[in-house]
Design a protein around this motif. Sequence first.
Motif, PDB file in Angstrom:
ATOM      1  N   PRO A 156       0.844  -1.209   0.000  1.00 38.84           N
ATOM      2  CA  PRO A 156       0.000   0.000   0.000  1.00 38.84           C
ATOM      3  C   PRO A 156       0.873   1.250   0.000  1.00 38.84           C
ATOM      4  O   PRO A 156       1.895   1.296   0.691  1.00 38.84           O
ATOM      5  CB  PRO A 156      -0.777  -0.092   1.325  1.00 38.84           C
ATOM      6  N   LEU A 157       0.476   2.258  -0.799  1.00 36.40           N
ATOM      7  CA  LEU A 157       1.206   3.528  -0.827  1.00 36.40           C
ATOM      8  C   LEU A 157       0.354   4.602  -0.125  1.00 36.40           C
ATOM      9  O   LEU A 157      -0.793   4.343   0.260  1.00 36.40           O
ATOM     10  CB  LEU A 157       1.507   3.929  -2.271  1.00 36.40           C
ATOM     11  N   ASN A 158       0.923   5.778  -0.023  1.00 39.77           N
ATOM     12  CA  ASN A 158       0.206   6.870   0.617  1.00 39.77           C
ATOM     13  C   ASN A 158      -0.935   7.372  -0.268  1.00 39.77           C
ATOM     14  O   ASN A 158      -0.998   7.035  -1.448  1.00 39.77           O
ATOM     15  CB  ASN A 158       1.191   8.014   0.856  1.00 39.77           C
ATOM     16  N   SER A 159      -1.827   8.216   0.290  1.00 41.13           N
ATOM     17  CA  SER A 159      -2.884   8.787  -0.559  1.00 41.13           C
ATOM     18  C   SER A 159      -3.016  10.282  -0.282  1.00 41.13           C
ATOM     19  O   SER A 159      -2.621  10.776   0.770  1.00 41.13           O
ATOM     20  CB  SER A 159      -4.202   8.069  -0.321  1.00 41.13           C
ATOM     21  N   THR A 165      -7.156   5.317  -3.003  1.00 37.40           N
ATOM     22  CA  THR A 165      -6.299   4.199  -2.563  1.00 37.40           C
ATOM     23  C   THR A 165      -5.191   4.020  -3.583  1.00 37.40           C
ATOM     24  O   THR A 165      -5.464   3.924  -4.789  1.00 37.40           O
ATOM     25  CB  THR A 165      -7.097   2.876  -2.508  1.00 37.40           C
ATOM     26  N   ASN A 166      -3.950   3.967  -3.096  1.00 43.11           N
ATOM     27  CA  ASN A 166      -2.803   3.787  -3.991  1.00 43.11           C
ATOM     28  C   ASN A 166      -2.030   2.540  -3.578  1.00 43.11           C
ATOM     29  O   ASN A 166      -1.793   2.324  -2.386  1.00 43.11           O
ATOM     30  CB  ASN A 166      -1.889   5.006  -3.930  1.00 43.11           C
ATOM     31  N   LEU A 517      -6.793   4.247  -7.238  1.00 46.33           N
ATOM     32  CA  LEU A 517      -8.241   4.027  -7.339  1.00 46.33           C
ATOM     33  C   LEU A 517      -8.942   5.113  -6.532  1.00 46.33           C
ATOM     34  O   LEU A 517      -8.667   5.289  -5.340  1.00 46.33           O
ATOM     35  CB  LEU A 517      -8.584   2.640  -6.774  1.00 46.33           C
ATOM     36  N   ILE A 518      -9.830   5.862  -7.208  1.00 44.64           N
ATOM     37  CA  ILE A 518     -10.582   6.902  -6.506  1.00 44.64           C
ATOM     38  C   ILE A 518     -12.055   6.522  -6.503  1.00 44.64           C
ATOM     39  O   ILE A 518     -12.630   6.224  -7.551  1.00 44.64           O
ATOM     40  CB  ILE A 518     -10.358   8.271  -7.185  1.00 44.64           C
ATOM     41  N   ARG A 519     -12.629   6.440  -5.309  1.00 43.87           N
ATOM     42  CA  ARG A 519     -14.052   6.033  -5.208  1.00 43.87           C
ATOM     43  C   ARG A 519     -14.914   7.234  -4.856  1.00 43.87           C
ATOM     44  O   ARG A 519     -14.509   8.075  -4.079  1.00 43.87           O
ATOM     45  CB  ARG A 519     -14.226   4.986  -4.106  1.00 43.87           C
TER      46      ARG A 519
END
Length: 519
Positions: A156-159, A165-166, A517-519
């Motif tokens: 997981p990366l930062n956002s 979610t990155n 991913l942007i929700r």
Amino acid sequence: MALKITYATMSADNEELNSAFEKAVVDVQSRLGQSHGVIVNGDHRTDRETFEEVSPIDHNIVVGRYAQATTDDVDDAISAARAFAPEWEAWGWEARRDLMLTAADIMEEQIFEISALMSYEIGKSRLESLGDVAETVEFFRYYAGQITDHNGFVIPLNSLGANETNTSVLRPYGVWAVISPFNFPMALAAGPSIGALLTGNTVIVKPSNTGALMALEFYRVMHEAGLPDGALHILTGLGSVIGEHMTHHDDVDGITFTGSYPVGMHLLQTASEKRPKPVSCEMGGKNPVIVTESADLELATQGIVRGAFGLTGQKCSATSRVYVEDSVHDELLEKLVAATGELRVGTPFDRSSFMGPLIEKGVVEKFERAVEEVRKSGGTIFTGGNVLDDGDLARGHFVEPTIVAAPLDSWIWSEELFIPLVAVTPISGLEEGLALSNDTEFGLTAGLFSTDDEEIDRWFTEIEAGVTYVNRAAGATTGAWPDIQSFGGWKGSGTSGAGGGGPWYLRQYLREQSRTLIR
Ligand code: NAD
């Protein structure tokens, strides 16, 4: 098996091990001399010209007859591997890992039979053959542990916002070509294949014709473990024909080559001409050892003799150059000559054999040329120098373990020889030893014998080699083991910068995909 075998195992005096190996030598005889097809998508294609492999121990023993793949076979294997690649990736790393662990168990159960076949095929001593198969078992388990520890390489990366979610995901390249040499015919066909398969690539293996039986044994084990047909293909045949076609093919996404410097350099320069692809080449060595005045000369003797003559000098990591501080040169040389005189040369079927045959007649001729060069250049042969052709040995390619001195400008000091011949010379000290050690296109393995901490620190910092050993009796430059010593070369010896059996190895079979991913 009660005794754990590695390349550092010093002697085969374990009765259980010897009896099991000797039983296997008899049991596998019915598997020699068979005809084998090219394996494409699970089909065994036998209707081809064949290569007949005879044993280097005894030319009357036919090890196997291998169908020689055509360029059409290469095209078919690549297209089957390409078609199956998405499904193989979709299996997920846990399922692939479990399959690899099953394969490890199967191979371990059959270790004596496979090793006995290898001893017929390559002439390796029983410990060397058992080591080659045991190393492969370790590759399965070590790489399985690595992918588990890294959670399939998903990080997981930062956002930058609550709805974002990155993730960094390492994903397989697709179709991977593995080209392997004769000398570790199981570990070097299987090791890269396991790395590539586990990480989700489909794989095509082109083994050396000498050593092909072991690649076919690897396939058999993978098949028994449940590997789907599309995941692994074995193309026996000529490097200059199918190796060439396969590595330059547009639909091959990456290559692991293990073999000689000229072929590796050729692949590096040409294989990605038409499209970028990772080309990892592990190549030759001209591995130096320095012995300083502070060294334990008994240790140095054991390490150099094992390093120079193990597997008959046919290891990429073989000790080939020995630089000894003036003050201890004569004493060490005397010990080396005495220890070499005690080595038994013979077939793997004789319990006392340490050194087996050279792989083929052409290499015996190279041995004779090297001995001749020592004589012509005004050098000295301290021990050995002869071809052994008395009695049963006449049916194989046996030579004596050989220690020489030669002028430093002789090619004995610069060319990779791949024969049991080691050159020794006096030096003034570590400074000169380092300069001579590093004066080579290669940078695979290196050894030092010293008890002086300053010398040891300096040597580790300045020696140009990927695999380094200080004070190792089990092999001055040889015998790396998964999770103990990562194995890969520097300079002209290797390009990956990430040794086999080490913590960075799997990475080269994967490419990063960054997912936002942007929700
Ligand atoms: P080799 O280079 O002759 O052959 C290696 C493989 O390459 C074989 O399968 C061969 O058929 C194939 N090949 C030959 N020409 C080709 C081409 N044009 N395109 C594609 N493939 C081609 O080596 P070898 O004699 O089998 O093995 C000994 C060499 O391997 C030594 O130089 C040794 O140092 C090296 N080696 C290196 C390592 C390492 O990890 N660095 C390990 C073992 C052996």
